[in-house]
Design a protein around this motif. Sequence first.
Motif, PDB file in Angstrom:
ATOM      1  N   GLY A  86       0.800  -1.222   0.000  1.00  0.00           N
ATOM      2  CA  GLY A  86       0.000   0.000   0.000  1.00  0.00           C
ATOM      3  C   GLY A  86       0.831   1.269   0.000  1.00  0.00           C
ATOM      4  N   CYS A  87       2.152   1.134   0.179  1.00  0.00           N
ATOM      5  CA  CYS A  87       3.001   2.324   0.190  1.00  0.00           C
ATOM      6  C   CYS A  87       3.345   2.798  -1.219  1.00  0.00           C
ATOM      7  CB  CYS A  87       4.282   2.045   0.971  1.00  0.00           C
ATOM      8  SG  CYS A  87       5.089   0.486   0.530  1.00  0.00           S
ATOM      9  N   CYS A  88       3.475   1.866  -2.164  1.00  0.00           N
ATOM     10  CA  CYS A  88       3.901   2.236  -3.520  1.00  0.00           C
ATOM     11  C   CYS A  88       2.908   1.822  -4.608  1.00  0.00           C
ATOM     12  CB  CYS A  88       5.261   1.633  -3.828  1.00  0.00           C
ATOM     13  SG  CYS A  88       5.357  -0.169  -3.599  1.00  0.00           S
ATOM     14  N   HIS A  89       1.910   1.005  -4.281  1.00  0.00           N
ATOM     15  CA  HIS A  89       0.867   0.600  -5.224  1.00  0.00           C
ATOM     16  C   HIS A  89       1.444   0.148  -6.572  1.00  0.00           C
ATOM     17  CE1 HIS A  89      -2.559   1.848  -2.764  1.00  0.00           C
ATOM     18  NE2 HIS A  89      -1.797   2.849  -2.371  1.00  0.00           N
ATOM     19  N   PRO A  90       2.167  -0.967  -6.609  1.00  0.00           N
ATOM     20  CA  PRO A  90       2.736  -1.438  -7.874  1.00  0.00           C
ATOM     21  C   PRO A  90       1.658  -1.846  -8.872  1.00  0.00           C
ATOM     22  CG  PRO A  90       2.943  -3.117  -6.187  1.00  0.00           C
ATOM     23  CD  PRO A  90       2.453  -1.887  -5.487  1.00  0.00           C
ATOM     24  N   ILE A  91       1.902  -1.536 -10.132  1.00  0.00           N
ATOM     25  CA  ILE A  91       0.998  -1.915 -11.212  1.00  0.00           C
ATOM     26  C   ILE A  91       1.822  -2.489 -12.357  1.00  0.00           C
ATOM     27  CG2 ILE A  91      -0.785  -0.226 -10.618  1.00  0.00           C
ATOM     28  CD1 ILE A  91       0.279   1.623 -12.722  1.00  0.00           C
ATOM     29  N   PRO A  92       1.212  -3.315 -13.231  1.00  0.00           N
ATOM     30  CA  PRO A  92       1.954  -3.893 -14.349  1.00  0.00           C
ATOM     31  C   PRO A  92       2.675  -2.819 -15.162  1.00  0.00           C
ATOM     32  CG  PRO A  92      -0.171  -4.957 -14.161  1.00  0.00           C
ATOM     33  CD  PRO A  92      -0.184  -3.812 -13.185  1.00  0.00           C
ATOM     34  N   GLY A  93       3.924  -3.051 -15.439  1.00  0.00           N
ATOM     35  CA  GLY A  93       4.783  -2.063 -16.105  1.00  0.00           C
ATOM     36  C   GLY A  93       5.838  -1.532 -15.162  1.00  0.00           C
ATOM     37  N   ASP A  94       5.554  -1.556 -13.853  1.00  0.00           N
ATOM     38  CA  ASP A  94       6.548  -1.183 -12.854  1.00  0.00           C
ATOM     39  C   ASP A  94       7.581  -2.297 -12.710  1.00  0.00           C
ATOM     40  OD1 ASP A  94       5.498   1.306 -12.023  1.00  0.00           O
ATOM     41  OD2 ASP A  94       4.072   0.316 -10.671  1.00  0.00           O
ATOM     42  N   ARG A  95       8.816  -1.935 -12.439  1.00  0.00           N
ATOM     43  CA  ARG A  95       9.819  -2.910 -12.011  1.00  0.00           C
ATOM     44  C   ARG A  95       9.510  -3.247 -10.561  1.00  0.00           C
ATOM     45  NH1 ARG A  95      14.316  -0.366 -11.426  1.00  0.00           N
ATOM     46  NH2 ARG A  95      15.675  -2.201 -11.442  1.00  0.00           N
ATOM     47  N   ILE A  96       9.434  -4.530 -10.258  1.00  0.00           N
ATOM     48  CA  ILE A  96       8.961  -4.941  -8.936  1.00  0.00           C
ATOM     49  C   ILE A  96       9.916  -5.919  -8.266  1.00  0.00           C
ATOM     50  CG2 ILE A  96       6.511  -4.531  -9.375  1.00  0.00           C
ATOM     51  CD1 ILE A  96       6.228  -7.510 -10.050  1.00  0.00           C
ATOM     52  N   VAL A  97       9.721  -6.084  -6.965  1.00  0.00           N
ATOM     53  CA  VAL A  97      10.475  -7.045  -6.182  1.00  0.00           C
ATOM     54  C   VAL A  97       9.542  -7.589  -5.105  1.00  0.00           C
ATOM     55  CG1 VAL A  97      11.330  -5.324  -4.535  1.00  0.00           C
ATOM     56  CG2 VAL A  97      12.627  -7.436  -4.886  1.00  0.00           C
ATOM     57  N   PHE A 182      -7.102  23.168  -3.945  1.00  0.00           N
ATOM     58  CA  PHE A 182      -7.244  22.082  -2.982  1.00  0.00           C
ATOM     59  C   PHE A 182      -6.422  20.893  -3.472  1.00  0.00           C
ATOM     60  CE2 PHE A 182     -10.986  22.032  -5.724  1.00  0.00           C
ATOM     61  CZ  PHE A 182     -11.091  20.719  -6.128  1.00  0.00           C
ATOM     62  N   GLU A 183      -5.948  20.110  -2.520  1.00  0.00           N
ATOM     63  CA  GLU A 183      -5.095  18.967  -2.797  1.00  0.00           C
ATOM     64  C   GLU A 183      -5.880  17.687  -2.554  1.00  0.00           C
ATOM     65  OE1 GLU A 183      -0.743  17.191  -1.368  1.00  0.00           O
ATOM     66  OE2 GLU A 183      -1.664  18.892  -0.317  1.00  0.00           O
ATOM     67  N   ILE A 184      -5.811  16.772  -3.507  1.00  0.00           N
ATOM     68  CA  ILE A 184      -6.586  15.541  -3.397  1.00  0.00           C
ATOM     69  C   ILE A 184      -5.702  14.320  -3.636  1.00  0.00           C
ATOM     70  CG2 ILE A 184      -8.754  16.622  -4.095  1.00  0.00           C
ATOM     71  CD1 ILE A 184      -8.376  15.458  -6.885  1.00  0.00           C
ATOM     72  N   LEU A 185      -6.101  13.208  -3.038  1.00  0.00           N
ATOM     73  CA  LEU A 185      -5.532  11.907  -3.336  1.00  0.00           C
ATOM     74  C   LEU A 185      -6.578  11.106  -4.089  1.00  0.00           C
ATOM     75  CD1 LEU A 185      -3.706  10.832  -0.048  1.00  0.00           C
ATOM     76  CD2 LEU A 185      -2.705  11.843  -2.102  1.00  0.00           C
ATOM     77  N   LEU A 186      -6.155  10.449  -5.144  1.00  0.00           N
ATOM     78  CA  LEU A 186      -7.048   9.652  -5.991  1.00  0.00           C
ATOM     79  C   LEU A 186      -6.510   8.231  -6.106  1.00  0.00           C
ATOM     80  CD1 LEU A 186      -7.192  12.355  -8.709  1.00  0.00           C
ATOM     81  CD2 LEU A 186      -9.307  11.385  -7.848  1.00  0.00           C
ATOM     82  N   ASP A 187      -7.328   7.255  -5.802  1.00  0.00           N
ATOM     83  CA  ASP A 187      -7.016   5.865  -6.105  1.00  0.00           C
ATOM     84  C   ASP A 187      -7.791   5.493  -7.363  1.00  0.00           C
ATOM     85  OD1 ASP A 187      -5.330   5.564  -4.015  1.00  0.00           O
ATOM     86  OD2 ASP A 187      -6.644   4.331  -2.794  1.00  0.00           O
ATOM     87  N   ILE A 188      -7.056   5.093  -8.397  1.00  0.00           N
ATOM     88  CA  ILE A 188      -7.670   4.836  -9.699  1.00  0.00           C
ATOM     89  C   ILE A 188      -7.362   3.414 -10.145  1.00  0.00           C
ATOM     90  CG2 ILE A 188      -7.840   5.599 -12.098  1.00  0.00           C
ATOM     91  CD1 ILE A 188      -6.699   8.287 -11.222  1.00  0.00           C
ATOM     92  N   GLU A 189      -8.392   2.686 -10.538  1.00  0.00           N
ATOM     93  CA  GLU A 189      -8.209   1.345 -11.092  1.00  0.00           C
ATOM     94  C   GLU A 189      -7.761   1.475 -12.548  1.00  0.00           C
ATOM     95  OE1 GLU A 189     -11.786  -0.827 -10.636  1.00  0.00           O
ATOM     96  OE2 GLU A 189     -11.681  -0.895  -8.448  1.00  0.00           O
ATOM     97  N   VAL A 190      -6.581   0.915 -12.845  1.00  0.00           N
ATOM     98  CA  VAL A 190      -6.022   0.987 -14.199  1.00  0.00           C
ATOM     99  C   VAL A 190      -5.517  -0.386 -14.610  1.00  0.00           C
ATOM    100  CG1 VAL A 190      -5.374   3.421 -14.040  1.00  0.00           C
ATOM    101  CG2 VAL A 190      -3.767   1.667 -13.264  1.00  0.00           C
ATOM    102  N   ARG A 191      -5.268  -0.546 -15.915  1.00  0.00           N
ATOM    103  CA  ARG A 191      -4.773  -1.821 -16.418  1.00  0.00           C
ATOM    104  C   ARG A 191      -3.274  -1.991 -16.155  1.00  0.00           C
ATOM    105  NH1 ARG A 191      -7.880   0.270 -20.461  1.00  0.00           N
ATOM    106  NH2 ARG A 191      -5.995   0.973 -21.549  1.00  0.00           N
ATOM    107  N   ASP A 192      -2.523  -0.902 -16.402  1.00  0.00           N
ATOM    108  CA  ASP A 192      -1.064  -0.989 -16.295  1.00  0.00           C
ATOM    109  C   ASP A 192      -0.468   0.413 -16.226  1.00  0.00           C
ATOM    110  OD1 ASP A 192      -1.276  -0.025 -18.937  1.00  0.00           O
ATOM    111  OD2 ASP A 192      -1.053  -2.028 -19.782  1.00  0.00           O
ATOM    112  N   LEU A 193       0.852   0.474 -16.245  1.00  0.00           N
ATOM    113  CA  LEU A 193       1.560   1.742 -16.120  1.00  0.00           C
ATOM    114  C   LEU A 193       1.260   2.672 -17.288  1.00  0.00           C
ATOM    115  CD1 LEU A 193       3.592   3.433 -14.523  1.00  0.00           C
ATOM    116  CD2 LEU A 193       5.431   2.280 -15.786  1.00  0.00           C
ATOM    117  N   ARG A 194       1.156   2.131 -18.491  1.00  0.00           N
ATOM    118  CA  ARG A 194       0.848   2.971 -19.651  1.00  0.00           C
ATOM    119  C   ARG A 194      -0.521   3.624 -19.502  1.00  0.00           C
ATOM    120  NH1 ARG A 194       1.428   0.498 -25.610  1.00  0.00           N
ATOM    121  NH2 ARG A 194       3.604   0.564 -24.908  1.00  0.00           N
TER     122      ARG A 194
END
Length: 217
Positions: A86-97, A182-194
């Motif tokens: 939950g700190c970095c929210h990895p999505i397909p296209g990100d380099r991950i570990v 105003f400053e907002i945080l958005l959680d968005i459902e996406v397919r991948d990094l692109r």
Amino acid sequence: MIEPHLPFFNKKTVEDLLAEVGEGLISRQQVTEIVIGEKKPITNASGGVSSVLSNFSNPFRKKKASGTTPMPIKGLIPGMAIHFAGCCHPIPGDRIVGIVTTGKGITIHTMECETLENYSDSPERWIDVAWERDQADSRHIGRLRAHISHEPAALATVTNVIAKEMGNISNLKIINRSIDFFEILLDIEVRDLRHLNNILANLRSKEVVQSVERYQT
């Protein structure tokens, strides 16, 4: 010293606290602020401790691969429990570990995640992983932070851009406001990094969007 602050996080040992930081359940920034005394605990009406970012993270901080869907990560044993940090929210296209968390399986982080510094002395906990190529039907959470002009229809402009790009807003929170913005945080459902980058590019083209970036806690 971290030990005197463990009761604040309801933890008995430093190892327990670091495990939850590694999973993204507690942000490293929050730990730092409490330990060095930059931020006082915020108590809610029932006397419990809360914070804007920790509450906002709750709906998405434990995301497991179910047994009925293909495992989205290569390099793991089938059936192994996985969590997306939950700190970095990895999505397909990100380099991950992957990071081994005792009793909780594997937590997937982006390679750029600052939380990984907590495990620099534990190389045996690092797992070499990658995304499976077939992610066409999968949805992952990308988190954005945006500064929006404080004017009529500004928020509608933002949500319309995301909708036109076929993104789905799963959570939105205003975390700061002033006369001008105003400053907002958005959680968005996406397919991948692109997909997420296309949304970012289109948001940046709008005059009401003063700034927008991918956000990590």
